[in-house]
Design a protein around this motif. Structure first.
Motif, PDB file in Angstrom:
ATOM      1  N   LEU A   3       4.172   1.120  10.218  1.00  0.00           N
ATOM      2  CA  LEU A   3       3.658   1.633  11.490  1.00  0.00           C
ATOM      3  C   LEU A   3       3.806   3.146  11.570  1.00  0.00           C
ATOM      4  O   LEU A   3       2.899   3.852  12.006  1.00  0.00           O
ATOM      5  N   TRP A   4       4.984   3.652  11.171  1.00  0.00           N
ATOM      6  CA  TRP A   4       5.172   5.105  11.162  1.00  0.00           C
ATOM      7  C   TRP A   4       4.178   5.760  10.224  1.00  0.00           C
ATOM      8  O   TRP A   4       3.596   6.794  10.538  1.00  0.00           O
ATOM      9  N   ALA A   5       3.983   5.203   9.052  1.00  0.00           N
ATOM     10  CA  ALA A   5       3.107   5.777   8.032  1.00  0.00           C
ATOM     11  C   ALA A   5       1.649   5.774   8.469  1.00  0.00           C
ATOM     12  O   ALA A   5       0.867   6.612   8.008  1.00  0.00           O
ATOM     13  N   ALA A   6       1.263   4.875   9.337  1.00  0.00           N
ATOM     14  CA  ALA A   6      -0.126   4.798   9.782  1.00  0.00           C
ATOM     15  C   ALA A   6      -0.585   6.102  10.412  1.00  0.00           C
ATOM     16  O   ALA A   6      -1.717   6.535  10.198  1.00  0.00           O
ATOM     17  N   SER A   7       0.281   6.768  11.143  1.00  0.00           N
ATOM     18  CA  SER A   7      -0.124   8.035  11.761  1.00  0.00           C
ATOM     19  C   SER A   7      -0.298   9.130  10.714  1.00  0.00           C
ATOM     20  O   SER A   7      -1.090  10.050  10.891  1.00  0.00           O
ATOM     21  N   CYS A   8       0.393   9.041   9.597  1.00  0.00           N
ATOM     22  CA  CYS A   8       0.271  10.027   8.514  1.00  0.00           C
ATOM     23  C   CYS A   8      -1.089   9.914   7.832  1.00  0.00           C
ATOM     24  O   CYS A   8      -1.609  10.897   7.291  1.00  0.00           O
ATOM     25  N   MET A   9      -1.639   8.711   7.845  1.00  0.00           N
ATOM     26  CA  MET A   9      -2.854   8.442   7.095  1.00  0.00           C
ATOM     27  C   MET A   9      -4.083   9.119   7.688  1.00  0.00           C
ATOM     28  O   MET A   9      -5.101   9.251   7.002  1.00  0.00           O
ATOM     29  N   ALA A  10      -4.009   9.586   8.915  1.00  0.00           N
ATOM     30  CA  ALA A  10      -5.142  10.298   9.500  1.00  0.00           C
ATOM     31  C   ALA A  10      -5.475  11.548   8.691  1.00  0.00           C
ATOM     32  O   ALA A  10      -6.642  11.869   8.485  1.00  0.00           O
ATOM     33  N   CYS A  11      -4.458  12.235   8.199  1.00  0.00           N
ATOM     34  CA  CYS A  11      -4.672  13.445   7.393  1.00  0.00           C
ATOM     35  C   CYS A  11      -4.446  13.211   5.904  1.00  0.00           C
ATOM     36  O   CYS A  11      -5.118  13.822   5.074  1.00  0.00           O
ATOM     37  N   HIS A  12      -3.490  12.357   5.574  1.00  0.00           N
ATOM     38  CA  HIS A  12      -3.097  12.175   4.179  1.00  0.00           C
ATOM     39  C   HIS A  12      -3.783  10.995   3.504  1.00  0.00           C
ATOM     40  O   HIS A  12      -3.519  10.713   2.336  1.00  0.00           O
ATOM     41  N   GLY A  13      -4.645  10.308   4.225  1.00  0.00           N
ATOM     42  CA  GLY A  13      -5.456   9.250   3.648  1.00  0.00           C
ATOM     43  C   GLY A  13      -4.765   7.906   3.552  1.00  0.00           C
ATOM     44  O   GLY A  13      -3.547   7.798   3.619  1.00  0.00           O
ATOM     45  N   THR A  14      -5.588   6.888   3.406  1.00  0.00           N
ATOM     46  CA  THR A  14      -5.086   5.533   3.235  1.00  0.00           C
ATOM     47  C   THR A  14      -4.226   5.482   1.980  1.00  0.00           C
ATOM     48  O   THR A  14      -4.607   6.007   0.946  1.00  0.00           O
ATOM     49  N   ASP A  15      -3.076   4.897   2.094  1.00  0.00           N
ATOM     50  CA  ASP A  15      -2.121   4.812   0.985  1.00  0.00           C
ATOM     51  C   ASP A  15      -1.714   6.186   0.462  1.00  0.00           C
ATOM     52  O   ASP A  15      -1.356   6.339  -0.701  1.00  0.00           O
TER      53      ASP A  15
ATOM     54  N   GLU B 136      14.760   8.119   9.386  1.00  0.00           N
ATOM     55  CA  GLU B 136      13.380   7.650   9.479  1.00  0.00           C
ATOM     56  C   GLU B 136      12.475   8.440   8.529  1.00  0.00           C
ATOM     57  O   GLU B 136      11.619   7.861   7.866  1.00  0.00           O
ATOM     58  N   LEU B 137      12.687   9.749   8.448  1.00  0.00           N
ATOM     59  CA  LEU B 137      11.903  10.565   7.515  1.00  0.00           C
ATOM     60  C   LEU B 137      12.165  10.136   6.073  1.00  0.00           C
ATOM     61  O   LEU B 137      11.250  10.099   5.252  1.00  0.00           O
ATOM     62  N   SER B 138      13.395   9.788   5.772  1.00  0.00           N
ATOM     63  CA  SER B 138      13.741   9.312   4.435  1.00  0.00           C
ATOM     64  C   SER B 138      13.006   8.013   4.122  1.00  0.00           C
ATOM     65  O   SER B 138      12.480   7.825   3.015  1.00  0.00           O
ATOM     66  N   ARG B 139      12.944   7.126   5.089  1.00  0.00           N
ATOM     67  CA  ARG B 139      12.251   5.849   4.896  1.00  0.00           C
ATOM     68  C   ARG B 139      10.746   6.054   4.720  1.00  0.00           C
ATOM     69  O   ARG B 139      10.098   5.387   3.913  1.00  0.00           O
ATOM     70  N   ILE B 140      10.182   7.013   5.455  1.00  0.00           N
ATOM     71  CA  ILE B 140       8.763   7.333   5.316  1.00  0.00           C
ATOM     72  C   ILE B 140       8.495   7.915   3.925  1.00  0.00           C
ATOM     73  O   ILE B 140       7.525   7.563   3.265  1.00  0.00           O
ATOM     74  N   ALA B 141       9.369   8.823   3.485  1.00  0.00           N
ATOM     75  CA  ALA B 141       9.223   9.413   2.146  1.00  0.00           C
ATOM     76  C   ALA B 141       9.301   8.332   1.076  1.00  0.00           C
ATOM     77  O   ALA B 141       8.508   8.328   0.126  1.00  0.00           O
ATOM     78  N   ASP B 142      10.235   7.412   1.214  1.00  0.00           N
ATOM     79  CA  ASP B 142      10.359   6.309   0.255  1.00  0.00           C
ATOM     80  C   ASP B 142       9.093   5.458   0.238  1.00  0.00           C
ATOM     81  O   ASP B 142       8.624   5.033  -0.830  1.00  0.00           O
ATOM     82  N   TYR B 143       8.540   5.207   1.406  1.00  0.00           N
ATOM     83  CA  TYR B 143       7.340   4.380   1.496  1.00  0.00           C
ATOM     84  C   TYR B 143       6.179   5.043   0.743  1.00  0.00           C
ATOM     85  O   TYR B 143       5.539   4.413  -0.096  1.00  0.00           O
TER      86      TYR B 143
END
Length: 97
Positions: free
Chosen positions: A27-39, A85-92
């Motif tokens: 869920l957190w990563a979904a907001s990143c995908m707007a700029c950084h793309g799917t996956d 949380e940032l660490s978990r996002i980076a790991d993902y």
């Protein structure tokens, strides 16, 4: 009894919830995908972050959060998360190969 077991079995396995921690990171990563793309695979002007080393991603995220790295928008995003949380996002994103 066999009929009851046959009917109840699929519902029992289907109703099992996914790992809540893994779901939260997605869920957190979904907001990143707007700029950084799917996956994490950016197209256009975004930066591809999928598959990059987690320590590198975390260093950048923490740099944005603390203001040590200049940014146009990332400093605002990073401030919304704890260091864990940032660490978990980076790991993902690192896990996306």
């Amino acid at each position: 009894m066999a009929l009851l077991a046959a009917v109840a079995w699929p519902w029992g396995t289907w109703a099992q919830a996914p790992d809540p921690a893994a779901f939260q990171v997605k869920l957190w990563a979904a907001s990143c995908m707007a700029c950084h793309g799917t996956d994490g695979r950016a197209e256009g002007t975004g930066l591809t972050i999928g598959g990059r080393p987690a320590p590198d991603l975390l260093t950048k995220l923490l740099g944005y959060k603390t203001g040590k790295l200049p940014a146009t928008i990332m400093h605002q995003h990073a401030k919304g998360y704890s260091d864990d949380e940032l660490s978990r996002i980076a790991d993902y994103f690192s896990s996306l190969k």
